[in-house]
Design a protein around this motif. Structure first.
Motif, PDB file in Angstrom:
ATOM      1  N   THR A 143       0.813  -1.225   0.000  1.00  0.00           N
ATOM      2  CA  THR A 143       0.000   0.000   0.000  1.00  0.00           C
ATOM      3  C   THR A 143       0.844   1.272   0.000  1.00  0.00           C
ATOM      4  N   SER A 144       2.156   1.123  -0.063  1.00  0.00           N
ATOM      5  CA  SER A 144       3.044   2.283  -0.062  1.00  0.00           C
ATOM      6  C   SER A 144       3.160   2.870  -1.464  1.00  0.00           C
ATOM      7  N   ALA A 145       3.533   4.150  -1.523  1.00  0.00           N
ATOM      8  CA  ALA A 145       3.872   4.771  -2.808  1.00  0.00           C
ATOM      9  C   ALA A 145       5.034   4.006  -3.426  1.00  0.00           C
ATOM     10  N   LYS A 146       5.112   3.982  -4.748  1.00  0.00           N
ATOM     11  CA  LYS A 146       6.124   3.200  -5.440  1.00  0.00           C
ATOM     12  C   LYS A 146       7.075   4.082  -6.253  1.00  0.00           C
ATOM     13  N   SER A 147       8.334   3.629  -6.314  1.00  0.00           N
ATOM     14  CA  SER A 147       9.327   4.300  -7.141  1.00  0.00           C
ATOM     15  C   SER A 147      10.501   3.345  -7.373  1.00  0.00           C
ATOM     16  N   ASN A 148      10.973   3.292  -8.599  1.00  0.00           N
ATOM     17  CA  ASN A 148      12.176   2.501  -8.890  1.00  0.00           C
ATOM     18  C   ASN A 148      13.307   3.402  -9.383  1.00  0.00           C
ATOM     19  N   SER A 149      13.231   4.692  -9.037  1.00  0.00           N
ATOM     20  CA  SER A 149      14.201   5.649  -9.567  1.00  0.00           C
ATOM     21  C   SER A 149      15.623   5.339  -9.105  1.00  0.00           C
ATOM     22  N   THR A 150      15.806   4.986  -7.830  1.00  0.00           N
ATOM     23  CA  THR A 150      17.160   4.702  -7.361  1.00  0.00           C
ATOM     24  C   THR A 150      17.650   3.355  -7.880  1.00  0.00           C
ATOM     25  N   TYR A 151      16.752   2.402  -8.067  1.00  0.00           N
ATOM     26  CA  TYR A 151      17.112   1.108  -8.654  1.00  0.00           C
ATOM     27  C   TYR A 151      17.664   1.310 -10.059  1.00  0.00           C
ATOM     28  N   LEU A 152      16.975   2.113 -10.849  1.00  0.00           N
ATOM     29  CA  LEU A 152      17.452   2.382 -12.203  1.00  0.00           C
ATOM     30  C   LEU A 152      18.760   3.156 -12.183  1.00  0.00           C
ATOM     31  N   ALA A 153      18.868   4.101 -11.240  1.00  0.00           N
ATOM     32  CA  ALA A 153      20.061   4.952 -11.191  1.00  0.00           C
ATOM     33  C   ALA A 153      21.318   4.158 -10.850  1.00  0.00           C
ATOM     34  N   ILE A 154      21.238   3.258  -9.872  1.00  0.00           N
ATOM     35  CA  ILE A 154      22.439   2.505  -9.495  1.00  0.00           C
ATOM     36  C   ILE A 154      22.849   1.559 -10.620  1.00  0.00           C
ATOM     37  N   ASN A 155      21.870   1.004 -11.334  1.00  0.00           N
ATOM     38  CA  ASN A 155      22.219   0.144 -12.466  1.00  0.00           C
ATOM     39  C   ASN A 155      22.934   0.933 -13.568  1.00  0.00           C
ATOM     40  N   LYS A 156      22.439   2.150 -13.840  1.00  0.00           N
ATOM     41  CA  LYS A 156      23.106   3.007 -14.821  1.00  0.00           C
ATOM     42  C   LYS A 156      24.516   3.374 -14.346  1.00  0.00           C
ATOM     43  N   ALA A 157      24.639   3.669 -13.054  1.00  0.00           N
ATOM     44  CA  ALA A 157      25.939   4.055 -12.507  1.00  0.00           C
ATOM     45  C   ALA A 157      26.944   2.908 -12.619  1.00  0.00           C
ATOM     46  N   LEU A 158      26.500   1.695 -12.334  1.00  0.00           N
ATOM     47  CA  LEU A 158      27.405   0.543 -12.432  1.00  0.00           C
ATOM     48  C   LEU A 158      27.847   0.312 -13.869  1.00  0.00           C
ATOM     49  N   ALA A 159      26.909   0.450 -14.794  1.00  0.00           N
ATOM     50  CA  ALA A 159      27.261   0.270 -16.206  1.00  0.00           C
ATOM     51  C   ALA A 159      28.248   1.337 -16.662  1.00  0.00           C
ATOM     52  N   LEU A 160      28.016   2.594 -16.231  1.00  0.00           N
ATOM     53  CA  LEU A 160      28.919   3.687 -16.603  1.00  0.00           C
ATOM     54  C   LEU A 160      30.294   3.501 -15.966  1.00  0.00           C
ATOM     55  N   ALA A 161      30.313   3.063 -14.691  1.00  0.00           N
ATOM     56  CA  ALA A 161      31.586   2.854 -13.996  1.00  0.00           C
ATOM     57  C   ALA A 161      32.427   1.796 -14.684  1.00  0.00           C
ATOM     58  N   GLU A 162      31.755   0.761 -15.193  1.00  0.00           N
ATOM     59  CA  GLU A 162      32.487  -0.308 -15.875  1.00  0.00           C
ATOM     60  C   GLU A 162      33.156   0.202 -17.147  1.00  0.00           C
ATOM     61  N   LYS A 163      32.503   1.139 -17.826  1.00  0.00           N
ATOM     62  CA  LYS A 163      33.033   1.655 -19.092  1.00  0.00           C
ATOM     63  C   LYS A 163      34.090   2.746 -18.875  1.00  0.00           C
ATOM     64  N   THR A 164      34.051   3.430 -17.717  1.00  0.00           N
ATOM     65  CA  THR A 164      34.890   4.618 -17.538  1.00  0.00           C
ATOM     66  C   THR A 164      35.796   4.508 -16.313  1.00  0.00           C
ATOM     67  N   ALA A 165      36.202   3.283 -15.973  1.00  0.00           N
ATOM     68  CA  ALA A 165      37.011   3.084 -14.766  1.00  0.00           C
ATOM     69  C   ALA A 165      38.388   3.736 -14.872  1.00  0.00           C
ATOM     70  N   ASN A 166      38.783   4.154 -16.066  1.00  0.00           N
ATOM     71  CA  ASN A 166      40.093   4.775 -16.257  1.00  0.00           C
ATOM     72  C   ASN A 166      40.095   6.265 -15.948  1.00  0.00           C
ATOM     73  N   LEU A 167      38.929   6.850 -15.754  1.00  0.00           N
ATOM     74  CA  LEU A 167      38.866   8.300 -15.528  1.00  0.00           C
ATOM     75  C   LEU A 167      39.379   8.651 -14.133  1.00  0.00           C
ATOM     76  N   ALA A 168      40.178   9.689 -14.074  1.00  0.00           N
ATOM     77  CA  ALA A 168      40.785  10.106 -12.808  1.00  0.00           C
ATOM     78  C   ALA A 168      39.813  10.921 -11.961  1.00  0.00           C
ATOM     79  N   VAL A 169      39.996  10.844 -10.649  1.00  0.00           N
ATOM     80  CA  VAL A 169      39.226  11.692  -9.742  1.00  0.00           C
ATOM     81  C   VAL A 169      39.718  13.127  -9.899  1.00  0.00           C
ATOM     82  N   PRO A 170      38.830  14.121 -10.127  1.00  0.00           N
ATOM     83  CA  PRO A 170      39.268  15.522 -10.263  1.00  0.00           C
ATOM     84  C   PRO A 170      40.100  15.958  -9.057  1.00  0.00           C
ATOM     85  N   LEU A 171      41.107  16.794  -9.296  1.00  0.00           N
ATOM     86  CA  LEU A 171      42.032  17.191  -8.235  1.00  0.00           C
ATOM     87  C   LEU A 171      41.321  17.811  -7.044  1.00  0.00           C
ATOM     88  N   HIS A 172      40.294  18.633  -7.298  1.00  0.00           N
ATOM     89  CA  HIS A 172      39.665  19.335  -6.175  1.00  0.00           C
ATOM     90  C   HIS A 172      38.879  18.389  -5.266  1.00  0.00           C
TER      91      HIS A 172
END
Length: 422
Positions: free
Chosen positions: A324-353
């Motif tokens: 009976t609770s309100a529903k949302s899968n926004s964070t589920y979708l977001a973490i999946n996108k983040a994991l996919a992006l991280a796998e492709k861009t693991a060579n990118l450096a952390v910005p100096l600041h």
């Protein structure tokens, strides 16, 4: 064996080379094959869905290293019986003790196993359909090799059925030809036991010494007429939990309670049900109602502490709340996108600041320079970039249109003002 013996037992593999569908473990140069070839068998936990060969592989492994094999079930073996079995273990020949559904062992039972494994009294082979990281205590888990068994794919199911037709005397007498495999594969759902039981049921409707053909229509007819017999070993597990979770997601408390009751009546572990609700609280409700995760977490702990039959009340309360609770899968979708992006861009450096600067040399190299501390600014917010420059403009999280998440959009919108698109 007689024709009344189930087909899976009649054609049970007699050698590791006959196992179908687990080549990643038993194929040439695979880890289990290499260990057995060297005469070595460590304590193991097999994790995989029903009907993929966990019990059979355990038995054949014991035979391959010429060890006694003892099979136990977590459902009917208590601590007393377990300790008696361990005490009777020989000092010269270490037995292989197979424990089915090891995830249902409580802490005392697992502690008894841990002591026996540590002292070399037994070689443990456990089987579980649940993630052992959640259900097996860390000390015991650290002393076992964990191997994942896969559900059988379409080709493996076809190979299995063809082997049965060629090896089993009962089937051979009926001269069966399979013209269509789609329904057999669909009903078996990667489970060898289901596939063979269904083939056996269909064959029982045929007469001897005539040409008999199996097509999709024949499979559907027999499977639907014999669904109770077909699922006699409790293999509706995954269908029931799927219906349960989808009813929560669909905001139907009545259906949610019904499917949960079906699982409980069928002997499902209440802790498993609580864990599934814990996942649903984050996957399907998320930040639309963060209290759902808190309640599901407390339900999980309470069910472990209370046990059945009282746990049914806690499970029911939580199930209704989630449905009976309100529903949302926004964070589920977001973490999946983040994991996919991280796998492709693991060579990118952390910005100096954004880098940590614990040493003088790091500070001299610019680590942490130009970082703006948000709490020093009005409303504890300041515009700055937090992603690598190559990913500026990337947006992974999109809030759902519910009150809780819409309120959180204000800072999101301010952050995006002036941020260049990638």
């Amino acid at each position: 064996m007689s024709e009344t013996t189930p087909l899976p037992e009649r054609i049970r593999p007699r050698d590791l080379s006959e196992i179908i569908g687990q080549e990643h473990l038993l194929g040439e140069h695979a880890p289990l094959r290499q260990m057995i070839d060297q005469g070595h068998l460590p304590s193991i936990i097999f994790w995989g869905p029903p009907g993929v060969g966990k019990t059979t592989i355990a038995l054949l492994l014991a035979q391959a290293v010429d060890r006694p094999f003892l099979s136990l079930s977590a459902l009917n073996t208590g601590v007393k019986e377990l300790r008696e079995i361990i005490a009777e273990s020989g000092d010269l020949i270490v037995p292989v003790v197979f424990i089915d559904e090891i995830h249902r062992f409580n802490k005392s039972q697992q502690d008894a196993l841990l002591s026996a494994v540590e002292k070399g009294k037994i070689t443990l082979v456990g089987a579980t359909t649940e993630n052992p990281s959640f259900e097996v205590n860390s000390a015991l888990l650290s002393r076992c090799q964990v191997y994942t068994l896969n559900a059988l794919d379409q080709q493996a199911i076809q190979d299995l059925l063809q082997r049965a037709l060629k090896q089993d005397q009962f089937l051979m007498q009926r001269h069966i030809r399979i013209d269509e495999y789609e329904a057999l594969i669909q009903f078996s759902a990667g489970d060898a036991r289901k596939a063979l039981n269904l083939l056996d049921l269909i064959a029982s409707t045929f007469v001897e010494d005539t040409e008999n053909v199996i097509d999709n229509a024949a499979v559907v007819k027999v499977a639907q007429q014999n669904i109770a017999r077909y699922d006699k070993s409790g293999e509706q597990h995954y269908d029931l939990v799927s219906a349960f979770i989808k009813s929560i997601r669909g905001s139907d408390p009545d259906a949610t309670l019904y499917w949960m009751a079906r699982m409980l009546k069928g002997g499902e572990d209440p802790v498993f049900i609580a864990r599934r609700m814990l996942i649903a609280a984050s996957e399907d409700i998320g930040n639309s109602n963060p209290n759902a995760l808190l309640l599901a977490g407390e339900c999980f702990r309470s069910v472990q502490a209370v046990g059945m039959p009282e746990a049914r009340i806690i499970l029911g309360q939580t199930a209704v709340y989630l449905a009976t609770s309100a529903k949302s899968n926004s964070t589920y979708l977001a973490i999946n996108k983040a994991l996919a992006l991280a796998e492709k861009t693991a060579n990118l450096a952390v910005p100096l600041h954004l880098r940590n600067a614990p040493t003088k040399l790091m500070k001299q190299q610019g680590y942490g320079v130009d970082y703006l501390y948000p709490h020093d600014f009005p409303e504890h917010f300041v515009q700055q970039t937090y992603l690598p420059p190559e990913l500026n403009g990337t947006k992974l999280y999109h809030s759902a249109r519910n009150k809780r998440e819409v309120e959180g959009e204000r800072l999101q919108q301010r952050r995006w003002q002036g941020t260049p698109e990638n």
